[in-house]
Design a protein around this motif. Structure first.
Motif, PDB file in Angstrom:
ATOM      1  N   ILE A 133      19.621 -17.558  -8.415  1.00 16.56           N
ATOM      2  CA  ILE A 133      20.177 -17.891  -9.733  1.00 16.56           C
ATOM      3  C   ILE A 133      20.144 -16.672 -10.645  1.00 16.56           C
ATOM      4  CG2 ILE A 133      19.763 -19.249 -11.828  1.00 16.56           C
ATOM      5  CD1 ILE A 133      18.798 -21.509  -9.963  1.00 16.56           C
ATOM      6  N   ILE A 134      19.054 -15.913 -10.620  1.00 11.97           N
ATOM      7  CA  ILE A 134      18.903 -14.769 -11.523  1.00 11.97           C
ATOM      8  C   ILE A 134      19.796 -13.607 -11.086  1.00 11.97           C
ATOM      9  CG2 ILE A 134      17.267 -13.044 -12.366  1.00 11.97           C
ATOM     10  CD1 ILE A 134      15.121 -15.257 -12.226  1.00 11.97           C
ATOM     11  N   VAL A 135      19.656 -13.171  -9.837  1.00 14.14           N
ATOM     12  CA  VAL A 135      20.475 -12.079  -9.290  1.00 14.14           C
ATOM     13  C   VAL A 135      21.008 -12.569  -7.950  1.00 14.14           C
ATOM     14  CG1 VAL A 135      20.493  -9.695  -8.492  1.00 14.14           C
ATOM     15  CG2 VAL A 135      19.020 -10.347 -10.393  1.00 14.14           C
ATOM     16  N   SER A 136      22.308 -12.632  -7.805  1.00 15.57           N
ATOM     17  CA  SER A 136      22.895 -13.315  -6.654  1.00 15.57           C
ATOM     18  C   SER A 136      22.488 -12.719  -5.301  1.00 15.57           C
ATOM     19  CB  SER A 136      24.415 -13.329  -6.770  1.00 15.57           C
ATOM     20  OG  SER A 136      24.920 -12.014  -6.762  1.00 15.57           O
ATOM     21  N   TYR A 137      22.307 -11.409  -5.192  1.00 16.00           N
ATOM     22  CA  TYR A 137      21.964 -10.817  -3.908  1.00 16.00           C
ATOM     23  C   TYR A 137      20.468 -10.801  -3.628  1.00 16.00           C
ATOM     24  CZ  TYR A 137      26.782  -9.321  -3.662  1.00 16.00           C
ATOM     25  OH  TYR A 137      28.132  -9.318  -3.611  1.00 16.00           O
ATOM     26  N   SER A 138      19.649 -11.158  -4.590  1.00 18.17           N
ATOM     27  CA  SER A 138      18.200 -11.117  -4.371  1.00 18.17           C
ATOM     28  C   SER A 138      17.744 -12.172  -3.355  1.00 18.17           C
ATOM     29  CB  SER A 138      17.455 -11.296  -5.686  1.00 18.17           C
ATOM     30  OG  SER A 138      17.649 -12.594  -6.188  1.00 18.17           O
ATOM     31  N   TYR A 139      18.545 -13.205  -3.150  1.00 12.33           N
ATOM     32  CA  TYR A 139      18.205 -14.244  -2.177  1.00 12.33           C
ATOM     33  C   TYR A 139      17.976 -13.628  -0.798  1.00 12.33           C
ATOM     34  CZ  TYR A 139      18.893 -18.197   0.973  1.00 12.33           C
ATOM     35  OH  TYR A 139      18.740 -19.121   1.958  1.00 12.33           O
ATOM     36  N   TYR A 140      18.784 -12.649  -0.438  1.00  7.52           N
ATOM     37  CA  TYR A 140      18.704 -12.054   0.889  1.00  7.52           C
ATOM     38  C   TYR A 140      17.471 -11.170   1.064  1.00  7.52           C
ATOM     39  CZ  TYR A 140      23.437 -13.758   1.069  1.00  7.52           C
ATOM     40  OH  TYR A 140      24.521 -14.567   1.036  1.00  7.52           O
ATOM     41  N   PHE A 141      16.805 -10.831  -0.003  1.00 10.78           N
ATOM     42  CA  PHE A 141      15.551 -10.083   0.065  1.00 10.78           C
ATOM     43  C   PHE A 141      14.341 -10.999  -0.126  1.00 10.78           C
ATOM     44  CE2 PHE A 141      18.713  -7.032  -1.492  1.00 10.78           C
ATOM     45  CZ  PHE A 141      18.660  -6.126  -0.443  1.00 10.78           C
ATOM     46  N   VAL A 142      14.494 -11.993  -0.984  1.00  8.62           N
ATOM     47  CA  VAL A 142      13.368 -12.889  -1.292  1.00  8.62           C
ATOM     48  C   VAL A 142      13.092 -13.842  -0.138  1.00  8.62           C
ATOM     49  CG1 VAL A 142      12.577 -14.710  -2.846  1.00  8.62           C
ATOM     50  CG2 VAL A 142      13.732 -12.719  -3.774  1.00  8.62           C
ATOM     51  N   MET A 143      14.122 -14.356   0.512  1.00  3.99           N
ATOM     52  CA  MET A 143      13.923 -15.324   1.587  1.00  3.99           C
ATOM     53  C   MET A 143      13.169 -14.715   2.769  1.00  3.99           C
ATOM     54  SD  MET A 143      14.274 -18.400   2.040  1.00  3.99           S
ATOM     55  CE  MET A 143      14.389 -19.681   3.240  1.00  3.99           C
ATOM     56  N   PRO A 144      13.551 -13.554   3.297  1.00  9.31           N
ATOM     57  CA  PRO A 144      12.738 -12.963   4.379  1.00  9.31           C
ATOM     58  C   PRO A 144      11.316 -12.618   3.937  1.00  9.31           C
ATOM     59  CG  PRO A 144      14.879 -11.922   4.315  1.00  9.31           C
ATOM     60  CD  PRO A 144      14.781 -12.792   3.094  1.00  9.31           C
ATOM     61  N   TRP A 145      11.166 -12.195   2.675  1.00  5.01           N
ATOM     62  CA  TRP A 145       9.839 -11.868   2.175  1.00  5.01           C
ATOM     63  C   TRP A 145       8.943 -13.101   2.176  1.00  5.01           C
ATOM     64  CZ3 TRP A 145       7.565 -13.134  -2.742  1.00  5.01           C
ATOM     65  CH2 TRP A 145       6.341 -12.509  -2.954  1.00  5.01           C
ATOM     66  N   THR A 146       9.466 -14.244   1.702  1.00  6.97           N
ATOM     67  CA  THR A 146       8.668 -15.466   1.690  1.00  6.97           C
ATOM     68  C   THR A 146       8.379 -15.948   3.100  1.00  6.97           C
ATOM     69  OG1 THR A 146      10.656 -16.801   1.385  1.00  6.97           O
ATOM     70  CG2 THR A 146       9.436 -16.216  -0.585  1.00  6.97           C
ATOM     71  N   CYS A 147       9.315 -15.750   4.030  1.00 10.37           N
ATOM     72  CA  CYS A 147       9.056 -16.128   5.429  1.00 10.37           C
ATOM     73  C   CYS A 147       7.932 -15.282   6.018  1.00 10.37           C
ATOM     74  CB  CYS A 147      10.332 -15.977   6.253  1.00 10.37           C
ATOM     75  SG  CYS A 147      11.587 -17.189   5.859  1.00 10.37           S
TER      76      CYS A 147
END
Length: 72
Positions: A52-66
């Protein structure tokens, strides 16, 4: 949609319970396992918030949380 989430959570709890049983570990209380399975939702919430905040951050945050879930 709620039914699918509950089935997924039930499968996650069942997998954790079977994993603990197959490793021969001490008997863990069911509510502890359910609470541990809920941590996956924290990572998903962070990934959606990042999307929601930065559209491309999902692709960095999701692997990090995994990776964080794998280390814990």
């Amino acid at each position: 949609m709620k039914g699918i989430v509950l089935v997924g959570w039930f499968l996650h709890v069942s997998l954790l319970k079977m994993s603990l049983f197959s490793l021969g570990g001490a008997e863990a209380p069911l509510l502890d396992i359910v609470a541990y399975a809920g941590y996956a939702f924290t990572g998903l919430c962070l990934a959606v918030l990042g999307r929601i905040i930065v559209s491309y951050s999902y692709y960095f945050v999701m692997p990090w949380t995994c990776l964080c879930m794998g280390i814990v």
